[in-house]
Design a protein around this motif. Structure first.
Motif, short mmCIF file in Angstrom:
data_model
loop_
_atom_site.label_atom_id
_atom_site.label_comp_id
_atom_site.label_asym_id
_atom_site.label_seq_id
_atom_site.Cartn_x
_atom_site.Cartn_y
_atom_site.Cartn_z
N GLN A 188 3.51 12.91 -10.94
CA GLN A 188 4.01 12.48 -9.42
C GLN A 188 5.32 11.57 -9.81
N VAL A 189 5.43 11.17 -10.91
CA VAL A 189 6.60 10.23 -11.24
C VAL A 189 7.59 10.97 -12.00
N ARG A 190 8.74 11.03 -11.78
CA ARG A 190 10.09 11.32 -12.64
C ARG A 190 10.74 10.26 -12.80
N VAL A 191 11.11 10.09 -14.07
CA VAL A 191 12.06 9.01 -14.63
C VAL A 191 13.34 9.73 -15.27
N ALA A 192 14.38 9.37 -14.84
CA ALA A 192 15.62 10.03 -15.38
C ALA A 192 16.48 8.79 -15.99
N ILE A 193 16.62 8.78 -17.16
CA ILE A 193 17.29 7.77 -17.89
C ILE A 193 18.59 8.41 -18.30
N THR A 194 19.62 8.03 -18.10
CA THR A 194 20.96 8.53 -18.53
C THR A 194 21.82 7.78 -19.41
N GLU A 195 21.95 8.10 -20.59
CA GLU A 195 22.70 7.18 -21.67
C GLU A 195 24.06 6.72 -21.12
N CYS A 196 24.28 5.47 -20.94
CA CYS A 196 25.47 4.79 -20.99
C CYS A 196 26.03 4.87 -19.23
N ALA A 197 25.06 5.35 -18.52
CA ALA A 197 25.55 5.82 -17.07
C ALA A 197 25.55 4.20 -16.41
N GLN A 198 26.63 4.13 -15.68
CA GLN A 198 26.58 2.58 -15.01
C GLN A 198 26.09 2.94 -13.65
N HIS A 199 25.84 1.77 -12.64
CA HIS A 199 25.52 1.87 -11.47
C HIS A 199 26.68 2.42 -10.51
N GLU B 226 0.91 -1.13 0.17
CA GLU B 226 0.04 0.08 -0.12
C GLU B 226 0.78 1.23 -0.03
N MET B 227 0.65 2.12 -0.99
CA MET B 227 1.74 3.15 -0.94
C MET B 227 0.77 4.47 -0.84
N HIS B 228 1.62 5.42 0.02
CA HIS B 228 1.30 6.66 0.20
C HIS B 228 2.35 7.77 -0.04
N LEU B 229 2.60 7.87 -1.25
CA LEU B 229 3.55 8.83 -1.80
C LEU B 229 3.16 9.95 -2.69
N ASP B 230 3.78 11.10 -2.49
CA ASP B 230 3.39 12.38 -3.05
C ASP B 230 4.13 12.38 -4.44
N ARG B 231 5.54 12.17 -4.24
CA ARG B 231 6.00 11.78 -5.68
C ARG B 231 7.29 10.89 -5.34
N VAL B 232 7.55 10.19 -6.72
CA VAL B 232 8.59 9.18 -6.87
C VAL B 232 9.59 9.68 -7.96
N CYS B 233 10.76 9.59 -7.58
CA CYS B 233 11.83 10.07 -8.62
C CYS B 233 12.65 8.68 -8.78
N LEU B 234 12.80 8.15 -10.06
CA LEU B 234 13.42 6.98 -10.52
C LEU B 234 14.61 7.21 -11.39
N GLY B 235 15.86 6.67 -11.12
CA GLY B 235 17.02 7.18 -12.01
C GLY B 235 17.63 5.93 -12.50
N VAL B 236 17.93 5.68 -13.65
CA VAL B 236 18.80 4.56 -14.16
C VAL B 236 19.77 4.87 -15.21
N GLY B 237 20.75 4.18 -15.27
CA GLY B 237 21.61 4.54 -16.68
C GLY B 237 21.46 3.39 -17.65
N THR B 238 21.61 3.53 -19.09
CA THR B 238 21.30 2.63 -19.98
C THR B 238 22.80 1.56 -19.85
#
Length: 104
Positions: free
Chosen positions: A74-85, A25-37
């Motif tokens: 409410q959801v932001r997705v940041a995908i960074t080209e060729c970024a690693q973990h 059960e989620m009670h979130l105002d905003r979520v930001c997810l970041g990932v590299g390719t």
């Protein structure tokens, strides 16, 4: 982290994360997810087939969040080209995440 003997496995069990998100059960105002390719640091970024797994997992999580009632705004997705973990990749995405999460 899972520990087996003297070694640590830093990998994320994507299936478990997605499964838990579906039943939580989620009670979130905003979520930001970041990932590299290139989260896995594989040669041939972004062409290597293994590099799409993390990005696809983020999109699956976004779908789950929306199924739980979150709006696109409410959801932001940041995908960074060729970024690693790595900490440097996270640091690069952090200012945008903070602005989104704590801004007006």
């Amino acid at each position: 982290k899972q520990t087996t003997g003297d070694t640590q496995d830093d990998s994320v069990d994507e299936d478990r994360v997605l499964r838990d998100a579906r039943i939580t059960e989620m009670h979130l105002d905003r979520v930001c997810l970041g990932v590299g390719t290139n989260e896995l640091g594989l040669d041939g970024c972004p062409e290597h087939p293994g590099n799409t797994e993390a990005v696809n997992g983020v999109y699956k999580l976004v779908r789950i969040l929306k199924d739980h009632g979150m709006e696109e705004s409410q959801v932001r997705v940041a995908i960074t080209e060729c970024a690693q973990h790595s900490e440097s990749a996270w640091a690069e995405r952090l200012p945008g995440a903070i602005r989104f999460l704590f801004g007006p």
